[in-house]
Design an enzyme around this catalytic site. Structure first.
Site, mmCIF file in Angstrom:
data_model
loop_
_atom_site.group_PDB
_atom_site.id
_atom_site.type_symbol
_atom_site.label_atom_id
_atom_site.label_comp_id
_atom_site.label_asym_id
_atom_site.label_seq_id
_atom_site.Cartn_x
_atom_site.Cartn_y
_atom_site.Cartn_z
ATOM 1 N N ASP A 44 31.889 45.913 51.084
ATOM 2 C CA ASP A 44 32.392 46.334 49.782
ATOM 3 C C ASP A 44 31.226 46.732 48.892
ATOM 4 O O ASP A 44 30.169 47.137 49.383
ATOM 5 C CB ASP A 44 33.220 45.209 49.152
ATOM 6 C CG ASP A 44 34.408 45.733 48.371
ATOM 7 O OD1 ASP A 44 34.191 46.320 47.287
ATOM 8 O OD2 ASP A 44 35.550 45.565 48.835
ATOM 9 N N HIS A 48 34.079 45.886 41.958
ATOM 10 C CA HIS A 48 35.089 45.988 43.010
ATOM 11 C C HIS A 48 34.962 44.843 44.014
ATOM 12 O O HIS A 48 35.930 44.134 44.321
ATOM 13 C CB HIS A 48 34.935 47.340 43.716
ATOM 14 C CG HIS A 48 36.034 47.676 44.670
ATOM 15 N ND1 HIS A 48 36.008 47.320 46.001
ATOM 16 C CD2 HIS A 48 37.185 48.356 44.487
ATOM 17 C CE1 HIS A 48 37.101 47.769 46.597
ATOM 18 N NE2 HIS A 48 37.831 48.407 45.698
ATOM 19 N N SER A 100 43.363 47.810 47.624
ATOM 20 C CA SER A 100 42.087 47.083 47.700
ATOM 21 C C SER A 100 42.273 45.599 47.425
ATOM 22 O O SER A 100 41.565 44.756 47.976
ATOM 23 C CB SER A 100 41.092 47.629 46.675
ATOM 24 O OG SER A 100 40.433 48.757 47.144
#
Length: 700
Positions: A171, A205, A358
């Site tokens: 990620d 994220h 996600s």
């Protein structure tokens, strides 16, 4: 075999052939292949390709004769080479040259994947949907997040087990110490060889993904579905949540080397890649369960890597348990989880609310780890099949797969499922467990809106624009700015030996004064206008002129405008970030972020552990000790506490003092070099008086 898989194999043959062909005087360098056909677009010179050779010898020759692209930093580049692969910048003429070389096995575009924010398998009988039953809540009044309740993970007792399941997150990185305990952390992004683990995540994220899985159960922020899971953070996505395939492939092989149980990938690509599929297959053959976000592509189909047969593809549902409009649809969908307006871990102890597949994928990975903890000896296929068999299917398979993941139902039927497999082999009908028709916990109001901040500083934090502080905190470890003296390039902010005042280095500087002086420069800009850094009160600090010149350098070279553009590019879906102007408030936030970095770096560069200085020269598992989360992890937790104390002063527009840079109690398992000495040197006329603070002589 799935119809789409057959189409894919045909597409592979076309792709490999097409890349190697020349039509009417121009080469095909990009072949997009999805579902029923393939299309080629006219080439652009010097694009990047993944090239694989039959052996290592021709790889060395190719490296000498062609231009290697810099897609992976120096922390790791071993696994591509071990698999005879390299990423090259090639013209169409060079593609043609290599395509006729007998030593070349594969040439394909080094395409870009993007974060999805907005084999001995047991074949099970196809499930049929049943009528949905709901338990509707008008508002979430529980301490547990709505998504955790929906998948019944709030009913699972969380135990501190010795047998921890290892989950690799490919990620954007995970910030160390931010309510998430990291077993391993590394960046593969070029230029980030020295990036501090404290601010590894450039976009937020990766930290949000990690928080859903393993945020600590400590009364702060959210609690992850399985805090006992071990997180292995491999940063492949850059600040814009993008990565070339070559970097993703390197990350997969690194995860294999680390012997993880699960790989989670919350990003997607529309184009099939043979090189990526082979890396996925290699991980699967090592017994790793691979979980991936299906993508936010709606009816346009499931993205790769989720579309590969070896990968558990995860779609998303909303607060009513209905598949979201943007969640990818297709026969590859295997399971769904909450993915709209989900609250998770943010920057420096804050919280964020985001949407997308996600966020659905890591919840499935977390439930998988809970199942696997029962018996680490079972296979990845066992875990995958139990996840699907225990899921609640109340919608069509093309959207819901096997249904909504259900942690309580999976664990409640674990023994039955395992017994069926062990005693009755692979008879499909015998593997059935009682169909999950339980009521789905749904909500009319979850209390979450996109981008909201919950907690004691809700309103202030929103106004503060934390994205500016985050970029400032990461800035000193980037290599974007250098000055040239003679023929020598020198970094303006990077490297602790060159710029110790920005990196908490006990040699050559008083790091306490450096942090305070940086915040005062930020405040001077805010109160007196742009270019007025020199009005900052000088706490009798010998390196004050160096720090002042550094900030003036940013003015002289219009760096502020460039950094603001970066922030907008990184936060494309954040309305506040897009509306941000190049104001004195923006500059103050950025400089305070740099000060936070300097304070946090003290815990990497000025610490004595087990009687020895933690340095960059000695490595643990290939990672420098000074930046390794495996060496005295408590220092990262303490660094986060200090960073949060500074953040509180920033939000409330208060001056920073030495009190804010020391812990209420000194650490017991490590010492900070020169802390007492640096505090004692404070000019009490220029800074608030520090409280009495007792340190042993070993911390001097």
């Amino acid at each position: 075999m799935k119809i789409r898989n057959i189409a894919r194999k045909i597409c592979v043959a076309f792709t490999v052939t097409a890349v190697m062909m020349y039509y009417s005087g121009f080469g095909i360098n990009t072949v997009l292949c999805k579902e029923t056909g393939a299309s080629a677009k006219k080439p652009v010179a010097d694009q990047e390709y993944i090239v694989r050779t039959k052996s290592k010898a021709p790889l060395d020759k190719i490296r000498k004769n062609y231009s290697e692209s810099n897609k992976i930093n120096d922390n790791k580049r071993d696994f591509l080479e071990e698999n005879n692969m390299i990423s090259l910048e090639l013209s169409q003429t060079e593609v043609k040259e290599l395509s006729v070389d007998d030593n070349i096995e594969l040439i394909e575009e080094d395409a870009i994947v993007e974060g999805s924010t907005q084999n001995n398998k047991i074949i099970l009988n196809e499930k049929k949907p049943h009528k949905k039953q709901e338990k509707v809540n008008k508002k979430n009044r529980s301490d547990h997040e709505w998504n955790v309740q929906m998948i019944n993970a709030d009913k699972i007792k969380k135990n501190k087990l010795k047998k921890k399941i290892k989950i690799a997150l490919l990620d954007s990185g995970v910030d160390a110490g931010n309510d998430i305990s990291l077993a391993y952390s590394i960046s593969l992004v070029p230029g980030e060889e020295e990036m501090t683990k404290m601010f590894m995540d450039g976009s937020g994220h990766g930290s949000s993904v990690a928080g859903l899985i393993a945020a600590e159960d400590n009364g702060e922020g959210i609690t992850g579905i399985n805090p006992n899971a071990e997180i292995y953070s491999i940063r492949v996505l850059d600040d814009a949540n993008q990565a070339p395939l070559s970097r993703v492939i390197e990350g997969i092989y690194l995860a294999i080397e680390q012997k993880v149980n699960i790989i989670n990938m919350s990003f997607g690509l529309n184009t099939y890649s043979k090189a990526l599929e082979e890396a996925i297959r290699a991980a699967s053959e090592k017994g790793i369960l691979i979980v991936a976000a299906a993508g936010n592509t709606g009816d346009k189909g499931v993205q790769y890597p989720a579309a590969y047969e070896e990968v558990l593809a995860v779609g998303s549902v909303d607060k009513q348990g209905e598949v979201t409009e943007h969640s990818a649809k297709g026969e590859e969908i295997e399971i769904v989880a909450p993915g709209e307006l989900v609250r998770t871990t943010g920057f420096l102890g804050t919280e964020r609310v985001s949407s997308g597949t996600s966020l659905a994928a890591p919840q499935v990975a977390a439930v998988a780890s809970l199942i696997w903890e029962r018996d680490p000896g079972v296979s990845a296929d066992f875990v995958r099949d139990l996840l699907k068999e225990s899921a609640n299917l109340y919608g069509e398979a093309e959207s819901y797969g096997s249904g909504l993941v259900d942690a309580e139902y999976a664990l409640g039927h674990y023994d039955e499922f395992k017994k069926n497999i062990n005693s009755r082999g692979k008879n499909e009908q015998d593997l059935r467990i009682e169909e999950n028709k339980e009521k789905i916990t749904t909500f009319e109001d979850t209390g979450c809106v996109e981008g909201c901040w919950l907690g004691s500083n809700h309103a202030n934090m929103v106004a503060a624009g934390y994205f500016n502080v985050r970029e400032g905190a990461r800035f000193p470890d980037t290599d974007r700015y250098m000055i040239t003296a003679g023929n020598k390039d020198t970094y303006v902010f990077k490297r602790m030996s060159i710029n110790p005042w920005w990196h908490g280095y006990y040699k050559y500087t008083n790091y306490i004064k450096a942090v305070i002086y940086a915040t005062r420069m930020g405040d001077a800009i805010y109160y007196y206008g742009k270019g007025s850094q020199s009005k900052a009160a000088n706490p009798n600090y010998k390196n004050a002129s160096d720090m002042l010149e550094d900030i003036k350098y940013m003015d002289d070279h219009s760096v502020w405008a460039n950094e603001l553009k970066r922030i907008k590019d990184i936060n494309k879906n954040n309305e506040k970030a897009q509306a941000q102007k190049e104001t004195v408030g923006f500059r103050r936030a950025f400089v305070w972020g740099m000060a936070i970095h300097a304070a946090a770096d003290t815990y990497a560069h000025s610490v004595r552990y087990q009687g020895k200085l933690i340095t960059h020269t000695t490595k643990v598992n290939g990672v420098e000790r000074a930046d390794s989360t495996e060496v005295c992890n408590n220092r990262y937790l303490d660094a986060q506490k200090i960073a949060r104390q500074i953040m509180e002063r920033y939000i409330n527009k208060q001056s920073l003092s030495a009190n804010d840079l020391i812990l209420p109690q000194p650490p017991t398992d490590y010492q900070i070099f020169n802390l007492y000495k640096n505090v004692a040197e404070m000019d009490l006329n220029a800074a608030p008086r520090v409280s009495s603070y007792s340190y042993s002589s070993s911390s001097k």
